[in-house]
Design a protein around this motif. Structure first.
Motif, PDB file in Angstrom:
ATOM      1  N   ILE A   3       0.582  -0.546  -0.053  1.00  0.00           N
ATOM      2  CA  ILE A   3      -0.214  -0.023  -0.278  1.00  0.00           C
ATOM      3  C   ILE A   3       1.081   1.153  -0.035  1.00  0.00           C
ATOM      4  N   GLU A   4       0.978   1.790  -0.890  1.00  0.00           N
ATOM      5  CA  GLU A   4       1.593   3.433  -1.285  1.00  0.00           C
ATOM      6  C   GLU A   4       0.859   4.507  -1.395  1.00  0.00           C
ATOM      7  N   ASP A   5       1.157   5.367  -0.349  1.00  0.00           N
ATOM      8  CA  ASP A   5       0.498   6.625  -0.508  1.00  0.00           C
ATOM      9  C   ASP A   5       0.576   7.176  -2.151  1.00  0.00           C
ATOM     10  N   GLY A   6      -0.912   7.822  -1.660  1.00  0.00           N
ATOM     11  CA  GLY A   6      -1.228   8.482  -3.126  1.00  0.00           C
ATOM     12  C   GLY A   6      -1.644   7.364  -4.081  1.00  0.00           C
ATOM     13  N   GLY A   7      -1.655   6.123  -4.014  1.00  0.00           N
ATOM     14  CA  GLY A   7      -2.079   4.847  -4.673  1.00  0.00           C
ATOM     15  C   GLY A   7      -3.847   5.205  -4.639  1.00  0.00           C
ATOM     16  N   TYR A  26      -0.612   6.936   6.709  1.00  0.00           N
ATOM     17  CA  TYR A  26      -0.641   6.463   5.274  1.00  0.00           C
ATOM     18  C   TYR A  26      -1.433   7.733   4.584  1.00  0.00           C
ATOM     19  N   GLN A  27      -1.339   8.749   4.082  1.00  0.00           N
ATOM     20  CA  GLN A  27      -2.024   9.248   3.029  1.00  0.00           C
ATOM     21  C   GLN A  27      -2.476   9.414   1.841  1.00  0.00           C
ATOM     22  N   ASP A  28      -3.760  10.533   1.410  1.00  0.00           N
ATOM     23  CA  ASP A  28      -4.037  10.420  -0.286  1.00  0.00           C
ATOM     24  C   ASP A  28      -4.086   8.935  -0.632  1.00  0.00           C
ATOM     25  N   ILE A  29      -4.872   7.677  -0.169  1.00  0.00           N
ATOM     26  CA  ILE A  29      -4.465   6.781  -1.224  1.00  0.00           C
ATOM     27  C   ILE A  29      -6.111   6.590  -0.929  1.00  0.00           C
ATOM     28  N   GLU A  30      -6.830   6.262  -2.095  1.00  0.00           N
ATOM     29  CA  GLU A  30      -8.470   5.748  -2.478  1.00  0.00           C
ATOM     30  C   GLU A  30      -8.348   4.397  -2.496  1.00  0.00           C
ATOM     31  N   ASN A  87      -3.542  -6.202  10.643  1.00  0.00           N
ATOM     32  CA  ASN A  87      -3.435  -5.284  12.069  1.00  0.00           C
ATOM     33  C   ASN A  87      -3.452  -3.909  11.423  1.00  0.00           C
ATOM     34  N   PHE A  88      -3.974  -2.866  11.738  1.00  0.00           N
ATOM     35  CA  PHE A  88      -4.221  -1.083  11.542  1.00  0.00           C
ATOM     36  C   PHE A  88      -4.363  -0.810  12.324  1.00  0.00           C
ATOM     37  N   SER A  89      -3.592  -1.374  13.991  1.00  0.00           N
ATOM     38  CA  SER A  89      -3.902  -1.127  14.724  1.00  0.00           C
ATOM     39  C   SER A  89      -2.826   0.975  14.835  1.00  0.00           C
ATOM     40  N   GLN A  90      -3.862   1.469  15.594  1.00  0.00           N
ATOM     41  CA  GLN A  90      -3.023   2.620  15.869  1.00  0.00           C
ATOM     42  C   GLN A  90      -1.934   3.508  14.372  1.00  0.00           C
ATOM     43  N   THR A  91      -2.698   2.938  13.104  1.00  0.00           N
ATOM     44  CA  THR A  91      -2.536   4.082  12.289  1.00  0.00           C
ATOM     45  C   THR A  91      -3.168   4.507  11.190  1.00  0.00           C
ATOM     46  N   ALA A  92      -2.598   5.595  11.307  1.00  0.00           N
ATOM     47  CA  ALA A  92      -3.456   6.748  10.509  1.00  0.00           C
ATOM     48  C   ALA A  92      -3.307   6.731   9.021  1.00  0.00           C
ATOM     49  N   PHE A  93      -4.975   6.679   9.075  1.00  0.00           N
ATOM     50  CA  PHE A  93      -5.169   7.123   6.670  1.00  0.00           C
ATOM     51  C   PHE A  93      -5.937   8.688   6.541  1.00  0.00           C
TER      52      PHE A  93
END
Length: 199
Positions: free
Chosen positions: A4-8, A25-29, A39-45
């Motif tokens: 999974i990559e930013d902007g993807g 992570y940011q700017d992903i659709e 497991n995405f605990s404490q992960t930022a989208f």
């Protein structure tokens, strides 16, 4: 798929057993994607978008959804402890975002001030959740445990609370017209009116 990559932009992708806690992570659709045993605990989208996606048996506790949009997202058997749903982006022209939670743990979550009509909460645990000043009209909140959750100036019109337990709802401080409650649990609503029941 494992990356999974930013902007993807990801369409109809399936992710299984990803271990990515405390990641940014940011700017992903994501559209029509499925996440299973991740497991995405404490992960930022941040500034992301999830459309017609499904999470199954995932750990999303303390997930940060700053400015992220969600539409038609389904969560099943997923842990979502401590999520502040108010940080996500909820366009004011929408009232029904088609969110569904089935057999999930949503303890310590905040839905403060949100408009989420027709929200589905099915057999979920919602201890200490915050529903104050929200609009959840026409929602289904069935077979849930609302122990110590807070309702204040909340729109609960036509909400189905069938088989749910543990709620403390002041009928004078919340809109409950048309709401449905199980007969035994509905007795707790009288406590807010200072009414004492005797045999």
């Amino acid at each position: 798929m494992t990356t999974i990559e930013d902007g993807g932009q990801y369409l109809d992708a399936s992710y299984r057993k990803l271990e990515l806690p405390d990641t940014q992570y940011q700017d992903i659709e994501f559209e029509e994607c499925q996440f299973i045993d991740c497991n995405f605990s404490q992960t930022a989208f941040r500034n992301c978008r999830f459309t017609h996606c499904e999470f199954v048996r995932c750990n999303l506790s303390l997930m940060d959804l700053a400015n992220t949009r969600l539409f038609a997202v389904v969560f099943r058997e997923t842990k979502l402890i401590g999520v502040d749903w108010g940080k996500a982006s909820w366009p004011v022209f929408h009232v029904d975002f088609e969110l569904e939670f089935h057999h999930c743990i949503l303890n310590d979550c905040s839905f403060f001030g949100l408009t989420l009509n027709e929200l589905v909460l099915d057999e979920c645990k919602l201890h200490d959740a915050d529903f104050r000043e929200g609009n959840f009209a026409d929602s289904a909140m069935t077979c849930c445990d609302f122990t110590h959750s807070v309702f204040m100036r909340t729109n609960l019109r036509n909400v189905d609370f069938s088989e749910s337990t543990g709620y403390a709802i002041n009928v004078l401080d919340n809109e409950v017209a048309g709401a449905r409650f199980s007969r035994d649990e509905a007795l707790s609503l009288l406590e807010s009116l200072g009414i004492e029941l005797v045999d």
